[in-house]
Design a protein around this motif. Structure first.
Motif, PDB file in Angstrom:
ATOM      1  N   GLU A  18      -6.302   1.070  -4.427  1.00 55.02           N
ATOM      2  CA  GLU A  18      -6.192   0.352  -5.703  1.00 55.02           C
ATOM      3  C   GLU A  18      -6.289  -1.148  -5.442  1.00 55.02           C
ATOM      4  O   GLU A  18      -5.629  -1.675  -4.546  1.00 55.02           O
ATOM      5  CB  GLU A  18      -4.866   0.666  -6.395  1.00 55.02           C
TER       6      GLU A  18
ATOM      7  N   ARG B 267     -12.977  -8.787  -5.778  1.00 53.20           N
ATOM      8  CA  ARG B 267     -13.326  -7.506  -5.171  1.00 53.20           C
ATOM      9  C   ARG B 267     -12.750  -7.441  -3.762  1.00 53.20           C
ATOM     10  O   ARG B 267     -12.512  -8.477  -3.122  1.00 53.20           O
ATOM     11  CB  ARG B 267     -14.844  -7.346  -5.105  1.00 53.20           C
TER      12      ARG B 267
ATOM     13  N   GLU C  50      -9.727  -1.957 -10.173  1.00 54.81           N
ATOM     14  CA  GLU C  50     -10.228  -0.582 -10.100  1.00 54.81           C
ATOM     15  C   GLU C  50      -9.554   0.206  -8.974  1.00 54.81           C
ATOM     16  O   GLU C  50      -8.945  -0.353  -8.067  1.00 54.81           O
ATOM     17  CB  GLU C  50     -11.747  -0.580  -9.914  1.00 54.81           C
ATOM     18  N   ARG C  51      -9.713   1.531  -9.084  1.00 56.21           N
ATOM     19  CA  ARG C  51      -9.173   2.444  -8.084  1.00 56.21           C
ATOM     20  C   ARG C  51     -10.293   3.324  -7.551  1.00 56.21           C
ATOM     21  O   ARG C  51     -11.322   3.503  -8.200  1.00 56.21           O
ATOM     22  CB  ARG C  51      -8.078   3.326  -8.687  1.00 56.21           C
TER      23      ARG C  51
END
Length: 468
Positions: free
Chosen positions: A238, A244, A173-174
């Protein structure tokens, strides 16, 4: 009886009862974070237990499967864990680099490798067994920082005092953060990948929005510094890692340095390797054959029986054998009592190690007293013990399938023992100049006599002290 109850029942047979009781209470009742990377010295202090007995109890518990033992390579600067493993064999790099401090360190076993204990998930499942589920603050407390950093109870409040912004970013994810840069030196740091970016914020404030893009992945790139002006920043993040990440923007000022400066004692790899219980329980599975790990200061004690050949001739094989065996038992007990470890025996000789010179000196004096006691009981001077002590740097190695030591310090200690008479103890300058060893000599009323000696195989003359 449950499996856990059975484990503690067995543990009570091999470890100190008070230590086992404290460990069992903790395993059953303590909060999760208290069972992750346990600092055994802090555990002993909080429960008012003897350190050596507590270490021994945790080692026996680990052997039974109650705990998992971890070797953590630390950054001396910030106290962060640079690498963690269930075996010392993985400490095999010439240098470890800390991204938060932007500094590299050559590993030594004195203060750079800590040993901690985490409860086995078969005994009790805790949150840290799934570190990616921990809240940000607890990840720092339980995973990133070592047990030697004395973190406050309200760690979140302390971190908040120097945090500009932070975010949890799942893999793939970003995110974009819009924030104001203060006129300070700022660090963007992620404790999961150890990725970092330094931002030197200086000059006149600006109203124009500045931009910065950072990508987190498995590859830890060298730390870089960018210069920016105080004012608005659009920070693009990013996550290309498979876990995570927890990037945070910190002000690298007094509040951060104060937090990282809070330290407490912890169990070092050096101290554990010089622990007799550890050597007895984990004798063959410590180092790889090709490993050479540096120790900057270790104290070696060598002993040998004077006239042992004549002893066999004088009293006969059976009596002499029993005497020599009794002498070994006594020396083992003394070494263990003084927090040392017997590395090996060669004929009638013993090689032992201690973390500090004072412990070795105390052991030597007790050995001499014990030999005198045995001789008095036998009304004969059968056991005449020669003792030599030296302190200095060395290498921890593996020889003949056991953990051993190598280097000039070992050679000097062995040669110094060769100078000793049947009663006097010979030590080197580094031993008598140790403050705690000097205090033992003063308390005992012993005045060492100095002389210069040529030791076989050693080029320079050595200053040696004879303790009468």
């Amino acid at each position: 009886m449950s499996e856990v109850e059975a484990l503690f029942s067995v543990l009570r047979q091999s470890a100190d009862a008070d230590c086992v009781a404290a460990i069992e209470r903790s395993v059953r009742e303590a909060p999760d974070r208290a069972l992750c990377r346990i600092n055994v010295l802090d555990f002993a202090a909080k429960h008012r237990l003897d350190e050596q007995r507590t270490i021994a109890a945790f080692l026996h518990a680990t052997r039974l499967g109650v705990f998992e033992l971890l070797w953590n390579v630390l950054c001396p600067g910030c106290g962060g864990v640079l690498d963690a493993s269930a075996t010392l064999k993985t400490v095999n790099r010439d240098e470890y680099h800390c991204q938060l401090c932007a500094a590299g360190y050559k590993p030594t076993l004195d203060e750079m490798v800590e040993v901690t204990f985490t409860v086995n998930p078969r005994v009790r499942r805790i949150a840290a067994h799934d570190p990616d589920t921990l809240p940000e603050v607890e990840y720092y407390r339980q995973i990133f920082w070592s047990s030697g950093v004395d973190l406050p109870e309200a760690l979140g409040d302390s971190i908040g005092e120097f945090t500009i912004d932070s975010i949890e970013l799942p893999p793939g994810e970003r995110a974009v953060l819009s924030l104001q840069l203060p006129k300070d030196f700022v660090i963007l740091f992620d404790p999961v990948t150890h990725g970092s970016q330094f931002i030197d914020v200086k000059g006149e404030p600006t109203r124009e929005r500045q931009t910065l893009s950072i990508v987190f992945n498995k590859v830890t790139a060298p730390v870089g510094t960018v210069t920016m002006r105080p004012g608005p920043l659009r920070l693009s993040l990013e996550n290309r890692a498979d876990r995570r990440v927890l990037p945070a923007l910190w002000i690298a000022g007094d509040k951060l340095h104060h937090l990282l400066g809070r330290r407490r004692p912890f169990l070092t790899a050096k101290r554990l390797l010089t622990n007799q219980t550890f050597r007895d329980l984990f004798r063959t599975d410590t180092l790889d054959v090709d490993q050479r790990l540096k120790i900057t200061s270790l104290t070696f004690l060598f002993t040998d029986l004077k006239g042992s050949t004549a002893l066999y001739e004088r009293v006969g094989d059976l009596v002499a054998y029993d005497l020599v065996r009794e002498h070994f038992h006594v020396l083992y007990d003394v070494v263990r009592a003084e927090a040392g470890a017997v590395v090996k025996t060669i004929g009638d000789a013993v090689m032992a190690t201690f973390s500090t010179p004072d412990r070795a000196l105390a052991a030597a004096l007790r050995m001499r007293e014990e030999m005198a006691r045995i001789n008095t009981e036998r009304r004969n001077e059968d056991l005449l013990l020669k003792i030599g002590i030296h302190e200095g740097p060395c290498l921890a190695v593996r020889l003949n399938d056991t953990q051993d030591y190598f280097g000039r310090t070992v050679n000097i200690a062995a040669r110094v023992q060769g100078l000793a008479s049947s009663r006097a103890i010979h030590v080197t300058k580094s031993v008598v100049e140790d403050p705690n060893a000097a205090k033992i000599l003063e308390t005992s009323g012993l005045k060492p006599t100095m002389r210069r000696a040529s030791l076989r195989g050693i080029i320079d003359e050595t200053t040696v002290y004879e303790i009468p």
